[in-house]
Design a protein around this motif. Structure first.
Motif, PDB file in Angstrom:
ATOM      1  N   TYR A  96       0.845  -1.190   0.000  1.00 16.79           N
ATOM      2  CA  TYR A  96       0.000   0.000   0.000  1.00 16.79           C
ATOM      3  C   TYR A  96       0.882   1.242   0.000  1.00 16.79           C
ATOM      4  N   ARG A  97       0.323   2.332  -0.470  1.00 14.67           N
ATOM      5  CA  ARG A  97       1.054   3.592  -0.477  1.00 14.67           C
ATOM      6  C   ARG A  97       1.209   4.093   0.959  1.00 14.67           C
ATOM      7  N   GLY A  98       2.434   4.458   1.320  1.00 11.83           N
ATOM      8  CA  GLY A  98       2.710   4.894   2.672  1.00 11.83           C
ATOM      9  C   GLY A  98       3.331   3.817   3.535  1.00 11.83           C
ATOM     10  N   GLN A  99       3.443   2.589   3.019  1.00 13.56           N
ATOM     11  CA  GLN A  99       4.106   1.521   3.765  1.00 13.56           C
ATOM     12  C   GLN A  99       5.575   1.887   3.976  1.00 13.56           C
ATOM     13  N   VAL A 100       6.102   1.553   5.130  1.00  8.16           N
ATOM     14  CA  VAL A 100       7.496   1.885   5.428  1.00  8.16           C
ATOM     15  C   VAL A 100       8.423   0.971   4.627  1.00  8.16           C
ATOM     16  N   VAL A 101       9.334   1.583   3.846  1.00  4.24           N
ATOM     17  CA  VAL A 101      10.292   0.818   3.043  1.00  4.24           C
ATOM     18  C   VAL A 101      11.723   1.026   3.520  1.00  4.24           C
TER      19      VAL A 101
END
Length: 695
Positions: A96-101
């Protein structure tokens, strides 16, 4: 053991923690002072689905003060038990957009934040889907709904009853996504030292955090200590740990220093949970007198591809009103979005908006007063379980509220009450919330001077637990409240359930009463001669033996007066009134605050709150307080909160039913029903914005 003598319980005592909080001396998680602390700042994905193919941290690592950049390539490995969103930085996958990478760790917060901005991430992007729709081909039936309710229920001949009903309501109601926005952001301070972990965390349950961290890092629970004496709100979002907690521990392990990590308001919209949007079809069948013969509630909501969460939205319909034929269903759409989670009154809050709106529509269709309609459909026993109610004060609340609100003077015709350029209307909706308790433990010490210390890992998220538990202990010990000292919010204390589900006071208080009973027995044995070293007892509460014999719920009614401007569509709410039947109130002052706060949040739900999804990017675009609107003092006129005292000996020794959540339940429906009464326009899709009332 039931507390028979109540001197402290019920009194409107000032909050024990109040002076510390208002003077800024109560340390919240992020504020704990430590030597040589480092700071962490997350790097979030800019795509909604795909994988990381390049993560270049060279520019960040070259900045003075940067200690490390963690990613899936070099982060500490978590246990294989840890799944879903908590398996942070364990793979290159983006769900998902905003997931910590990635996570930057630096000597200062400013450096960490700046360095996070220069980490270069390249993705292999995949098509995503992030918009909830009623497309049946994309829906599935979960095994259970939160926490372990049956997904669907059915009894009788629904379709036959609806065909034969004199009056049928068949409407769909929708609620958007809502984001928990506690005043204190999610924050963790992690200290990894020789394989032991100490956390200062903003959480609703320190033991729950301890257990997750221990499993994630392959530690024994005794190797993890979580400290949370003061928490600045949660609304459910801090009920279980989110990825940032594990990130803080990983960072401390990596750099060998204590690490502070606080999510920004914008980051909280992605990684700290939210209430799922819902699409709810309600069907009611009744005779001309309004007596229900059929009731169905079909719910569609979203979950995440990375982890399932199914809100129990239709469960209120299973027990609220009697009808021979009844059915409820839940269906999920698995989308490329952040993981939904608990938010104040999960299930009951959105579910009662649909049910109570439909009941108002039925009252209008039958030409029956909405209060009388509810009384006619009052069940003698729980329609779902067949158990008697331990107590059920809904009818008393309806009658008391009608008198206090002046309901008898109401002209039932919609759109006829006009004052200048304002159309005026009134509406009601019922409220309910289940009464539960969980096993908890408490320790009580008494010194030779007769001073008591009560120790339990309870959590005060702003609800008043510091004060209320002290009151309960004082009465259970038959001691002046000044002689009782309470310690909470630390896994070094006896284990207790988390603060959630409106069961904190019931669970913790029961354990305290049990411990007080044991201590008083010990004091009788020594004939009051307390030894120099004092006395100490530990007690664990048991499961409620009556829980399988009775249906236990709190009830209430919300009344609303609204004014709708004929030219602009602006809605104002000059009056809200709530009357509740929730057992014994432990503290009149904190009880009023909780109910008032819940009603204010319900008004916010009705008129303002919505998280707006941009399906092109899979992101909630209004992810801050500039654009995510909530109610403020200017939005609300008078709020009248009252309650009916109930004597319910079956729920717990204090007779308390829990009030943290019932205040929000029903408020949005009461306001929507009042808007219909004012304008003749039925708004079934929240929030009630100006455009829906113009033209």
């Amino acid at each position: 053991m039931i507390i028979s003598r109540k001197q402290a319980i019920g009194a409107g005592l000032n909050r024990i923690d109040g002076p510390k909080k208002v003077t800024g001396t109560a340390p919240y998680a992020y504020e704990h002072a430590l030597d040589q602390v480092a700071y962490a700042f997350p790097v979030q994905s800019t795509i909604a689905k795909g994988r990381v193919v390049v993560l270049d941290a060279q520019a960040a690592l070259a900045l003075p003060g940067v200690l490390a950049v963690l990613s899936h390539e070099n982060s500490p490995r978590l246990s294989a038990e840890i799944k879903g969103d908590l398996a942070v930085l364990q793979s290159d996958q983006v769900a998902y957009r905003g997931q910590v990478v990635a996570l930057v760790v630096a000597e200062t917060l400013e450096t960490a934040r700046h360095a996070a901005g220069v980490v270069v991430v390249q993705y292999e992007e995949q098509p995503h889907e992030s918009e909830l729709s009623p497309d049946a081909n994309k829906l599935y039936k979960p095994e259970k709904v939160n926490p372990s309710y049956e997904t669907d229920t059915s009894s009788g001949d629904i379709e036959g009853a609806l065909r034969e009903a004199a009056v049928v309501i068949d409407q769909t109601y929708t609620t958007p996504a809502y984001h928990n926005n506690p005043m204190e952001p999610h924050a963790t301070v992690a200290i990894w030292k020789s394989g032991d972990v100490t956390l200062y965390d903003s959480t609703q349950g320190a033991h729950a955090v301890r257990d997750v961290v221990a499993r994630a890092f392959g530690l024994e629970p005794e190797q993890v200590r979580v400290i949370a004496p003061y928490v600045g709100g949660g609304f459910g979002s801090k009920g279980m740990p989110h990825p940032h907690v594990l990130l803080a521990v990983m960072a401390s392990q990596k750099v060998g220093l204590p690490v502070k990590l606080a999510l920004t308001r914008q980051q909280m919209f992605a990684v700290a949970g939210y209430r799922t949007p819902t699409i709810q079809r309600m069907r009611l069948g009744a005779d001309q007198t309004g007596r229900l013969s059929a009731i169905t509630h079909d719910v569609i909501e979203q979950t995440a591809t990375i982890q399932e969460f199914a809100e129990q939205t239709a469960i209120v319909t299973r027990m609220m009103y009697k009808a021979e034929n009844r059915a409820t269903t839940h269906r999920l759409a698995r989308l490329d979005v952040p993981v939904p989670a608990w938010m104040r009154a999960p299930g009951e809050c959105p579910g009662m908006f649909a049910l109570e709106s439909a009941m108002d529509e039925l009252a209008n269709a039958c030409g029956i007063d909405p209060i009388e309609l509810r009384i006619r459909n009052e069940p003698e026993i729980d329609p779902e379980t067949g158990h008697p109610f331990s107590s059920r004060g809904l009818v008393a609340c309806l009658r008391e509220g009608a008198q206090r609100f002046g309901w008898q003077q109401r002209d039932p015709r919609p759109g006829v009450w006009v004052e200048g350029r304002w159309r005026v209307g009134t509406g009601i909706a019922a409220s309910t919330y289940p009464t539960r308790r969980r096993v908890s433990s408490a320790r009580i010490r008494v010194d030779h001077e007769g001073r008591y210390t009560v120790l339990i890992d309870a959590t005060d998220i702003g609800t008043g637990a510091w004060t209320v538990l002290t009151q309960i202990a004082a009465d259970a010990l038959d001691a002046p409240i000044e002689q009782v000292h309470l310690e909470i919010g630390d896994t070094a204390l006896p284990q207790a359930s988390l603060a959630g589900g409106s069961m904190g006071t019931a669970s913790w208080g029961t354990a305290i009463v049990e411990a007080a009973h044991k201590l008083r027995e010990r004091l009788q044995e020594v004939r009051g001669a307390i030894p120099a070293e004092g006395l100490e007892v530990v007690a664990e509460s048991t499961e409620n033996a009556y829980a399988k014999q009775f249906s236990m719920h709190a009830f209430g009614v919300q009344f609303a007066e609204v004014r709708v401007n004929q030219d602009s569509g602006e809605v104002r709410v000059p009056r809200l009134l709530g009357v509740f039947a929730a057992g014994h109130m432990m503290n009149a002052k904190t009880a009023r605050s909780q109910l008032l706060g819940g009603m204010s949040m319900g008004l916010s739900m009705a008129l303002h709150e919505q998280s707006v999804m941009d399906p092109r990017f899979g992101d909630y675009v209004n992810h801050d307080f500039a654009e995510y609107h909530i109610a403020t003092n200017a939005d609300i006129g008078e709020i009248d909160v009252s309650w009916i005292e109930e004597d319910d000996p079956y729920v717990n020794p204090m007779g308390a039913k829990g009030i943290g959540e019932i205040g929000i339940v029903g408020t949005a429906a009461a306001i929507a029903n009042a808007v219909y009464h004012a304008t003749g326009i039925r708004v079934r899709d929240l929030p009630i914005t100006l455009d829906k009332l113009l033209g």
